[in-house]
Design an enzyme around this catalytic site. Structure first.
Site, PDB file in Angstrom:
ATOM      1  N   HIS A  51     -15.743  -6.717  19.336  1.00  0.00           N
ATOM      2  CA  HIS A  51     -16.037  -7.942  20.092  1.00  0.00           C
ATOM      3  C   HIS A  51     -17.551  -8.213  20.136  1.00  0.00           C
ATOM      4  O   HIS A  51     -18.004  -9.318  19.834  1.00  0.00           O
ATOM      5  CB  HIS A  51     -15.458  -7.735  21.502  1.00  0.00           C
ATOM      6  CG  HIS A  51     -15.731  -8.812  22.491  1.00  0.00           C
ATOM      7  ND1 HIS A  51     -14.757  -9.642  22.980  1.00  0.00           N
ATOM      8  CD2 HIS A  51     -16.874  -9.187  23.125  1.00  0.00           C
ATOM      9  CE1 HIS A  51     -15.281 -10.483  23.862  1.00  0.00           C
ATOM     10  NE2 HIS A  51     -16.567 -10.228  23.969  1.00  0.00           N
ATOM     11  N   GLU A  52     -18.336  -7.186  20.466  1.00  0.00           N
ATOM     12  CA  GLU A  52     -19.784  -7.390  20.614  1.00  0.00           C
ATOM     13  C   GLU A  52     -20.448  -7.710  19.268  1.00  0.00           C
ATOM     14  O   GLU A  52     -21.365  -8.521  19.204  1.00  0.00           O
ATOM     15  CB  GLU A  52     -20.441  -6.154  21.243  1.00  0.00           C
ATOM     16  CG  GLU A  52     -19.968  -5.815  22.650  1.00  0.00           C
ATOM     17  CD  GLU A  52     -20.093  -6.960  23.629  1.00  0.00           C
ATOM     18  OE1 GLU A  52     -20.920  -7.872  23.413  1.00  0.00           O
ATOM     19  OE2 GLU A  52     -19.332  -6.968  24.618  1.00  0.00           O
ATOM     20  N   HIS A  97     -20.164 -11.289  18.560  1.00  0.00           N
ATOM     21  CA  HIS A  97     -21.270 -12.069  19.153  1.00  0.00           C
ATOM     22  C   HIS A  97     -22.537 -11.953  18.313  1.00  0.00           C
ATOM     23  O   HIS A  97     -23.234 -12.938  18.067  1.00  0.00           O
ATOM     24  CB  HIS A  97     -21.598 -11.556  20.558  1.00  0.00           C
ATOM     25  CG  HIS A  97     -20.568 -11.848  21.598  1.00  0.00           C
ATOM     26  ND1 HIS A  97     -19.971 -13.067  21.735  1.00  0.00           N
ATOM     27  CD2 HIS A  97     -20.044 -11.055  22.574  1.00  0.00           C
ATOM     28  CE1 HIS A  97     -19.121 -13.026  22.762  1.00  0.00           C
ATOM     29  NE2 HIS A  97     -19.141 -11.808  23.280  1.00  0.00           N
ATOM     30  N   VAL A 132     -15.131 -23.415  17.128  1.00  0.00           N
ATOM     31  CA  VAL A 132     -14.273 -22.988  16.025  1.00  0.00           C
ATOM     32  C   VAL A 132     -12.945 -23.725  16.174  1.00  0.00           C
ATOM     33  O   VAL A 132     -12.323 -23.681  17.237  1.00  0.00           O
ATOM     34  CB  VAL A 132     -14.033 -21.456  16.063  1.00  0.00           C
ATOM     35  CG1 VAL A 132     -12.986 -21.061  15.042  1.00  0.00           C
ATOM     36  CG2 VAL A 132     -15.337 -20.709  15.811  1.00  0.00           C
TER      37      VAL A 132
HETATM   38 ZN   LIG Z   1     -18.182 -11.055  24.891  1.00  0.00          ZN
END
Ligand SMILES: [Zn+2]
Length: 680
Positions: free
Chosen positions: A209-210, A213, A236
């Site tokens: 997840h990170e 980003h 998106v």
């Molecule tokens: Zn996040």
């Protein structure tokens, strides 16, 4: 965007629908607003180019990774195997590897990762740096300090930091592309990293997840349902909008503005759902990643960088990497008598440390992370010889530690009302580490005649960063009288009720080596005016008094005082009428009467019972304290509500030693202090 996410987080926690008391991600708190717009423009422009030319997205781009393990010797000092388990998961998820958890309905993003085999100097490494430091208990505003401990050129490596905790309970956070280098990288709590060892949650998907980003992808619930599913929210098209983060694997459809109206994509790595049900990035998310790599993070995946960082298919890893000596300290400039913590950051598992500290005590050490005291003025070399059973390496850092005389601080009392109109005011320095919005003179609001100092947190959106007003060095021992205190006036309003900037006062008695916090306000404790989204300008009734007893530090002769703002993107914070000095002159034995509060203290001197009589014209919260001449609290009555009318508060003084005391009466926004003499 930030408002929405924060509000929703609170909403979810209040409803207890999230089992663990952890915030999955703090990304929204760390977006650098100054660079965001330009990064977003570059990503969009890049995606438009791909639509006519697919070649830049077709072959896999490989990212060298360095993992900095910031630990204090506990389970957060995770094993190499646990780190490798995470790199494996990262590749399974980004590569949609068959028959793995990452093999869902998404796409192969064509991004891959490997632990660097060569460090920035081209030397053999396993891509792991271990640093023993108390910064393992990570606070957001200390973010640049992590990079001071250990950092590899971010145009060539993805820097990942493992810590014990992040603001107490945050699993991880990442920087968006295009921000300043000293904010770049990913920070993750050790127990959310990988799937073995100390890892206990999220299947290693916190890092997936990170890194999403870090490659320019937002949360699927960004900006709630938004207006346009392509050009709003997470920008998106093929991720259905979500009203709020999803915290469970239950299927929901929280937005109906998408056509066709699809369920929330709980399987998407960029939601907050548990790792167990996550298994996909979409084609649209892949395009943002590829655009980021083609137009912002352009160097990191090039063939040249892969050669220089030792990518596996090009580089043959030797059986053993020789040890490489290196160390770091958080400060190099100290005063006589100060101690310095040396942190070993040598690579490749040294087991024997031979330190030499000319000018220091001890002058040599075999500890891994020694503490060394310096008693003489001068510049001193530091030498580290590191070895294991096979190899050895020597590092000499010349004139590394600079020891100066502490000097003598200015005599008290210290007064500053900022009315000179000089910026910065005489002998005051302003620390503005991120170089953006900081403390300024302000003529719109003041309690003295012309100016105050203010900081505009509405525009100061580099969340978690500090801005400091540093006073000239002061000699507290020059204070005459019994009570040494600091006072100032402040005014503050929030722009949103769910979050707040912070105000701290810190003292250093050792030339900035370490700081003691003597004042902290945030949230409702900091507020003096109504919540508003326009710049707050206080009227004369919207200032509060800070009153800080400093008697514990009366013998210190060289004191640095810092007034610190930590921004959360709230609203303007004002400071005025600083005073540090003797409180005795300001404290009378006589009783006083003010407009909104009348009170009397009797008898004085007192034998065994002191009476405080209050007459209130409106109900208010009141607390009282009795402190002795050393500043120690001997009676503490916590805040409670007193209704309109007359009240009697009594203090038993029969067991108190004879002497001078101070009675402090704190109302909402005001301190009243009176001398009391106890005589038996
Ligand atoms: Zn996040």
């Amino acid at each position: 965007m930030k408002n929405t996410v924060f509000f929703l987080l609170l909403f979810v926690f209040m409803n207890l629908s999230y089992a663990q008391d952890i915030r999955p991600c703090y990304f929204d708190q760390f977006i650098n607003e100054d660079s965001l717009e330009e990064a977003e423009r570059q990503i969009q422009e890049g995606i438009n180019k791909f639509q006519s030319d697919q070649r830049n997205t077709d072959s896999a781009k490989v990212i060298p990774v360095v993992v900095h393990v910031i630990h204090n010797g506990g389970s957060e000092n995770i094993s190499e195997a646990q780190i490798q388990s995470q790199i494996q998961i990262l590749n399974e998820d980004f590569g949609k590897f068959e028959n793995t958890n990452g093999d869902g309905n998404g796409v192969d993003t064509n991004v891959r990762f490997f632990l660097a085999n060569l460090n920035p100097d081209g030397k053999c490494t396993n891509g792991i740096v271990r640093v023993r430091s108390s910064l393992t208990n990570h606070q957001s505003y200390q973010r640049p300090l992590l990079k001071e401990l250990s950092f590899w050129d971010n145009s060539r490596y993805l820097n990942i930091y493992i810590v014990k905790s992040i603001n107490g309970n945050v699993a991880g956070y990442a920087s968006f592309p295009g921000g300043p280098p000293d904010e770049d990288g990913v920070v993750v709590q050790h127990n959310y990293f990988g799937n073995i060892g100390s890892a206990n949650g999220f299947f290693g998907r916190t890092l997936t997840h990170e890194v999403g980003h870090w490659l320019g992808v937002y949360h699927t619930f960004n900006n709630s349902c938004g207006i346009d599913v392509c050009y709003d929210g997470d920008n998106v098209c093929d991720t259905p909008p979500a009203f709020e983060p999803n915290y469970s694997c239950v299927t929901l459809n929280t937005c109906s503005n998408d056509i066709p109206d699809l369920n929330d994509q709980k399987e998407n790595y960029m939601d907050y759902t548990p790792g167990a049900c996550k298994n996909m990035f979409t084609e649209g998310q892949k395009m943002r990643m590829q655009s980021t790599l083609n137009f912002i993070r352009t160097e990191i995946w090039t063939d040249e960088n892969l050669i220089n960082t030792g990518y596996d298919s090009i580089y043959i890893t030797p059986d053993i990497c020789p040890v490489i000596a290196d160390f770091v300290t958080l400060t190099k400039d100290v005063c006589i008598g100060n101690s310095v913590n040396f942190s070993d950051i040598s690579l490749n598992d040294g087991t024997i440390w031979q330190w030499q500290f000319p000018g220091g005590t001890p002058s040599s050490s075999n500890e891994q992370n020694p503490l060394v005291n310096y008693e003489s003025i001068g510049s001193y070399d530091v030498i580290l010889i590191i070895s294991n059973t096979i190899t050895t390496d020597t590092l000499i850092k010349e004139n590394y530690i600079n020891v100066s005389a502490p000097g003598v601080g200015d005599n008290l009392p210290y007064n500053e009302n900022f009315d000179s109109g000089l910026y910065p005011p005489i002998d005051i320095s302003i620390n503005n580490p991120d170089g953006t919005i900081t403390w300024q003179l302000d003529s719109l609001a003041f309690t003295s005649s012309n100016y105050s100092m203010s900081i505009n947190n509405l525009e100061n959106t580099n969340y978690g960063t500090v801005d400091e007003i540093v006073l000239p060095k002061l000699d507290f021992s020059s204070n005459t009288g019994n009570l040494l205190f600091m006072s100032f006036k402040w005014a503050y309003a929030r722009s949103d009720p769910s979050y707040s900037d912070e105000l701290l006062v810190l003292l250093s008695f050792n030339c900035g080596n370490s700081y003691t916090q003597v004042f902290y306000r945030s949230g409702s404790g900091l507020v003096t005016g109504p919540t508003q989204t326009t710049p707050f300008i206080p009227d004369s009734t919207q200032w509060k008094d800070a009153f800080i007893i400093l008697n514990n530090f009366k013998t210190e002769s060289f004191v640095e005082v810092k007034i610190v703002n930590v921004t959360d993107g709230g609203n303007k914070l004002y400071i005025d009428d600083l005073y540090i000095g003797n409180g005795d002159d300001l404290v009378a034995m006589e009783n006083v009467f003010t407009d909104n509060l009348r009170y009397a203290i009797y008898p004085n001197p007192v034998l065994d019972q002191l009476n405080l009589e209050l007459i209130l014209e409106e109900s208010q919260m009141i607390s009282t304290k009795l402190i002795n001449a050393l500043g120690k609290v001997v009676v503490n009555n916590y805040p409670q509500n007193f209704v309109t009318g007359k009240h009697l508060i009594t203090f038993s003084t029969s067991k108190l030693p004879q002497g001078l005391y101070f009675l402090i009466l704190e109302t909402e926004g005001n301190y009243n202090i009176r001398k009391v003499v106890v005589q038996h």
